[in-house]
Design a protein around this motif. Structure first.
Motif, PDB file in Angstrom:
ATOM      1  N   ASN A 151      43.202  39.674  32.296  1.00 25.32           N
ATOM      2  CA  ASN A 151      44.033  40.113  33.431  1.00 25.32           C
ATOM      3  C   ASN A 151      43.004  40.821  34.551  1.00 25.32           C
ATOM      4  O   ASN A 151      42.132  41.602  34.108  1.00 25.32           O
ATOM      5  CB  ASN A 151      45.333  41.020  33.134  1.00 25.32           C
ATOM      6  CG  ASN A 151      46.212  40.101  32.481  1.00 25.32           C
ATOM      7  OD1 ASN A 151      46.595  38.936  32.561  1.00 25.32           O
ATOM      8  ND2 ASN A 151      47.229  40.800  31.866  1.00 25.32           N
ATOM      9  N   TYR A 152      43.190  40.568  35.505  1.00 22.26           N
ATOM     10  CA  TYR A 152      42.271  41.240  36.601  1.00 22.26           C
ATOM     11  C   TYR A 152      43.091  41.637  37.769  1.00 22.26           C
ATOM     12  O   TYR A 152      43.730  40.718  38.506  1.00 22.26           O
ATOM     13  CB  TYR A 152      41.253  40.100  37.114  1.00 22.26           C
ATOM     14  CG  TYR A 152      40.439  39.702  36.180  1.00 22.26           C
ATOM     15  CD1 TYR A 152      39.185  39.908  35.761  1.00 22.26           C
ATOM     16  CD2 TYR A 152      40.769  38.351  35.515  1.00 22.26           C
ATOM     17  CE1 TYR A 152      38.406  39.436  34.691  1.00 22.26           C
ATOM     18  CE2 TYR A 152      40.186  37.684  34.725  1.00 22.26           C
ATOM     19  CZ  TYR A 152      39.013  38.366  34.292  1.00 22.26           C
ATOM     20  OH  TYR A 152      38.146  37.817  33.337  1.00 22.26           O
ATOM     21  N   ASP A 153      43.435  43.045  38.042  1.00 22.55           N
ATOM     22  CA  ASP A 153      44.160  43.389  38.842  1.00 22.55           C
ATOM     23  C   ASP A 153      43.733  44.012  40.053  1.00 22.55           C
ATOM     24  O   ASP A 153      42.953  45.011  39.870  1.00 22.55           O
ATOM     25  CB  ASP A 153      45.383  44.701  38.375  1.00 22.55           C
ATOM     26  CG  ASP A 153      46.069  45.121  39.095  1.00 22.55           C
ATOM     27  OD1 ASP A 153      46.144  44.598  40.336  1.00 22.55           O
ATOM     28  OD2 ASP A 153      47.222  45.907  38.835  1.00 22.55           O
ATOM     29  N   ALA A 154      43.539  43.410  41.059  1.00 25.40           N
ATOM     30  CA  ALA A 154      42.534  43.723  42.228  1.00 25.40           C
ATOM     31  C   ALA A 154      43.248  45.073  42.747  1.00 25.40           C
ATOM     32  O   ALA A 154      42.463  45.899  43.471  1.00 25.40           O
ATOM     33  CB  ALA A 154      42.769  42.721  43.490  1.00 25.40           C
ATOM     34  N   ASP A 155      44.329  45.326  42.560  1.00 29.07           N
ATOM     35  CA  ASP A 155      45.062  46.753  43.277  1.00 29.07           C
ATOM     36  C   ASP A 155      44.433  47.917  42.564  1.00 29.07           C
ATOM     37  O   ASP A 155      44.347  49.121  42.849  1.00 29.07           O
ATOM     38  CB  ASP A 155      46.453  46.794  43.001  1.00 29.07           C
ATOM     39  CG  ASP A 155      47.194  45.924  44.007  1.00 29.07           C
ATOM     40  OD1 ASP A 155      46.460  45.610  44.982  1.00 29.07           O
ATOM     41  OD2 ASP A 155      48.546  45.787  43.851  1.00 29.07           O
ATOM     42  N   LYS A 156      43.640  47.620  40.975  1.00 24.03           N
ATOM     43  CA  LYS A 156      43.032  48.834  40.083  1.00 24.03           C
ATOM     44  C   LYS A 156      41.497  48.330  40.269  1.00 24.03           C
ATOM     45  O   LYS A 156      40.698  48.834  39.407  1.00 24.03           O
ATOM     46  CB  LYS A 156      43.592  48.631  38.915  1.00 24.03           C
ATOM     47  CG  LYS A 156      45.185  48.938  38.842  1.00 24.03           C
ATOM     48  CD  LYS A 156      45.619  48.704  37.224  1.00 24.03           C
ATOM     49  CE  LYS A 156      46.968  49.232  37.328  1.00 24.03           C
ATOM     50  NZ  LYS A 156      47.533  49.090  35.958  1.00 24.03           N
ATOM     51  N   GLY A 157      41.140  47.371  41.183  1.00 24.97           N
ATOM     52  CA  GLY A 157      39.568  47.135  41.289  1.00 24.97           C
ATOM     53  C   GLY A 157      39.103  46.401  40.333  1.00 24.97           C
ATOM     54  O   GLY A 157      38.057  46.138  40.354  1.00 24.97           O
ATOM     55  N   SER A 158      40.011  45.499  39.581  1.00 22.30           N
ATOM     56  CA  SER A 158      39.384  44.841  38.578  1.00 22.30           C
ATOM     57  C   SER A 158      39.315  43.290  39.159  1.00 22.30           C
ATOM     58  O   SER A 158      40.090  42.737  39.886  1.00 22.30           O
ATOM     59  CB  SER A 158      40.365  44.650  37.490  1.00 22.30           C
ATOM     60  OG  SER A 158      39.832  43.689  36.409  1.00 22.30           O
ATOM     61  N   ARG A 159      37.985  42.738  39.133  1.00 27.92           N
ATOM     62  CA  ARG A 159      37.572  41.432  39.574  1.00 27.92           C
ATOM     63  C   ARG A 159      37.062  40.602  38.495  1.00 27.92           C
ATOM     64  O   ARG A 159      36.316  41.051  37.308  1.00 27.92           O
ATOM     65  CB  ARG A 159      36.481  41.735  40.590  1.00 27.92           C
ATOM     66  CG  ARG A 159      37.015  42.446  41.807  1.00 27.92           C
ATOM     67  CD  ARG A 159      37.987  41.877  42.691  1.00 27.92           C
ATOM     68  NE  ARG A 159      38.291  42.575  43.766  1.00 27.92           N
ATOM     69  CZ  ARG A 159      39.154  42.180  44.906  1.00 27.92           C
ATOM     70  NH1 ARG A 159      39.366  40.998  44.950  1.00 27.92           N
ATOM     71  NH2 ARG A 159      39.110  43.262  45.859  1.00 27.92           N
ATOM     72  N   CYS A 160      37.318  39.227  38.477  1.00 30.39           N
ATOM     73  CA  CYS A 160      36.973  38.294  37.656  1.00 30.39           C
ATOM     74  C   CYS A 160      35.616  37.890  38.194  1.00 30.39           C
ATOM     75  O   CYS A 160      35.357  37.383  39.173  1.00 30.39           O
ATOM     76  CB  CYS A 160      37.833  37.270  37.484  1.00 30.39           C
ATOM     77  SG  CYS A 160      37.183  35.615  36.409  1.00 30.39           S
ATOM     78  N   ASP A 161      34.566  37.652  37.114  1.00 32.16           N
ATOM     79  CA  ASP A 161      33.278  37.345  37.535  1.00 32.16           C
ATOM     80  C   ASP A 161      33.377  35.572  37.006  1.00 32.16           C
ATOM     81  O   ASP A 161      33.050  35.208  35.904  1.00 32.16           O
ATOM     82  CB  ASP A 161      32.057  37.927  36.676  1.00 32.16           C
ATOM     83  CG  ASP A 161      30.546  37.796  37.105  1.00 32.16           C
ATOM     84  OD1 ASP A 161      30.400  36.421  37.518  1.00 32.16           O
ATOM     85  OD2 ASP A 161      29.846  38.374  36.830  1.00 32.16           O
TER      86      ASP A 161
END
Length: 300
Positions: A151-161
């Motif tokens: 999971n990658y939550d953009a609201d928490k700054g998580s991004r998929c490489d």
């Protein structure tokens, strides 16, 4: 906001479907109100034909379909839907399946997952979302898929490489992507840069027709003339005049609604026709493409 709908048959059994299938929902408003037809992925387990499940994201700037489903449909209402069609089926011969989902683009993969698990296929899911808007299934998927779910939550700054994910996959892996156009473009471009065969990259997009300049269309065989409004597609205008055109995706992908052009220039917006076909000016996809001028004549 995402709202989920469960659809059950009234007086017949629902048609079986395969993972990745979708239906077109017809949303008929009151008299003098427009009729909307949108394609939605089936997110049910394909082994269960007791109901179809779809999910609709509320988009205030939509052309009307999502607003209709969110604000005008209640439990017990009747909707007309098309039989399931599949333009996004998994390639079961693949050595591994890597799924990239962006926001509500998770929906077709929800029908993939039970089959992938039943077949004991090797797979991994990369689910990108904003928790406040489109992360409705993140907790459930994390719990049921465990290490196969990322999971990658953009609201928490998580991004998929994306490049890193694709680079570490074994030969024979197939990649699937559904979500915003930017995500689809990124996965396709990365695959091209890495030399991954185009046949190993699959994507689905249900972006509706975008607005454009109004124009007039003439049907050469009958002489009928119709005005295509700026916020209506040519396909919708033809359907509104009871002129049936075969279609499956309504997004310029499947090629079913192709029409012959007798006169006029076309603003091509589809992903189906080849560049030579577009340059010829002899065919168009009325679900998304429009006239480049004030008038167009179709050979129908």
């Amino acid at each position: 906001m995402i709202k989920e709908f469960s659809l059950e048959a009234i007086d017949a059994e629902l048609v079986p479907f395969s993972p990745g299938a979708h239906v077109v929902v017809t949303m008929a408003g009151a008299e003098n109100e427009p009729t909307y037809r949108n394609a939605y992925s089936l997110m049910s387990n394909p082994q269960d034909n007791s109901q179809y499940r779809i999910a609709v994201r509320l988009q205030e700037d939509s052309r009307g379909g999502s607003l209709f489903m969110h604000h005008q449909i209640a439990v017990g209402d009747q909707l007309m839907i098309s039989p399931p069609a599949n333009l996004f089926a998994p390639e079961w011969m693949a050595k591994k399946h890597v799924l990239f989902a962006g926001g509500v683009g998770i929906t077709p993969f929800l029908s993939y997952l039970p089959e992938l698990q039943q077949r004991e296929s090797e797979f991994e899911l990369h689910y990108m979302f904003r928790s406040k808007q489109t992360g409705a299934y993140s907790d459930e998927l994390s719990e049921t898929l465990d290490k196969n779910c990322n999971n990658y939550d953009a609201d928490k700054g998580s991004r998929c490489d994306i490049a890193a994910v694709m680079a570490e996959q074994p030969l024979g892996t197939h990649f699937y992507v559904c979500g915003p156009q930017s995500l689809i473009d990124s996965v396709r471009a990365t695959a091209d840069e890495m030399g991954i065969p185009a046949s190993a990259v699959h994507w689905e997009e249900f972006a509706g027709a975008k607005p454009g300049q109004p124009f007039v269309v003439e049907l050469s065989r009958s002489g009928i003339e119709l005005a295509v409004a700026s916020d209506s597609s040519l396909l919708e205008t033809l359907e509104g005049a009871d002129i049936e055109i075969p279609n499956l995706c309504r997004a310029g992908v499947c090629g079913q609604c192709v029409c012959k052009v007798a006169e006029g220039e076309v603003e091509h917006r589809d992903s189906y026709l080849s560049e030579p076909e577009k340059q010829s000016g002899q065919v168009m996809m009325p679900c998304v493409s429009r006239a480049a001028g004030e008038r167009l004549v179709l050979d129908i």
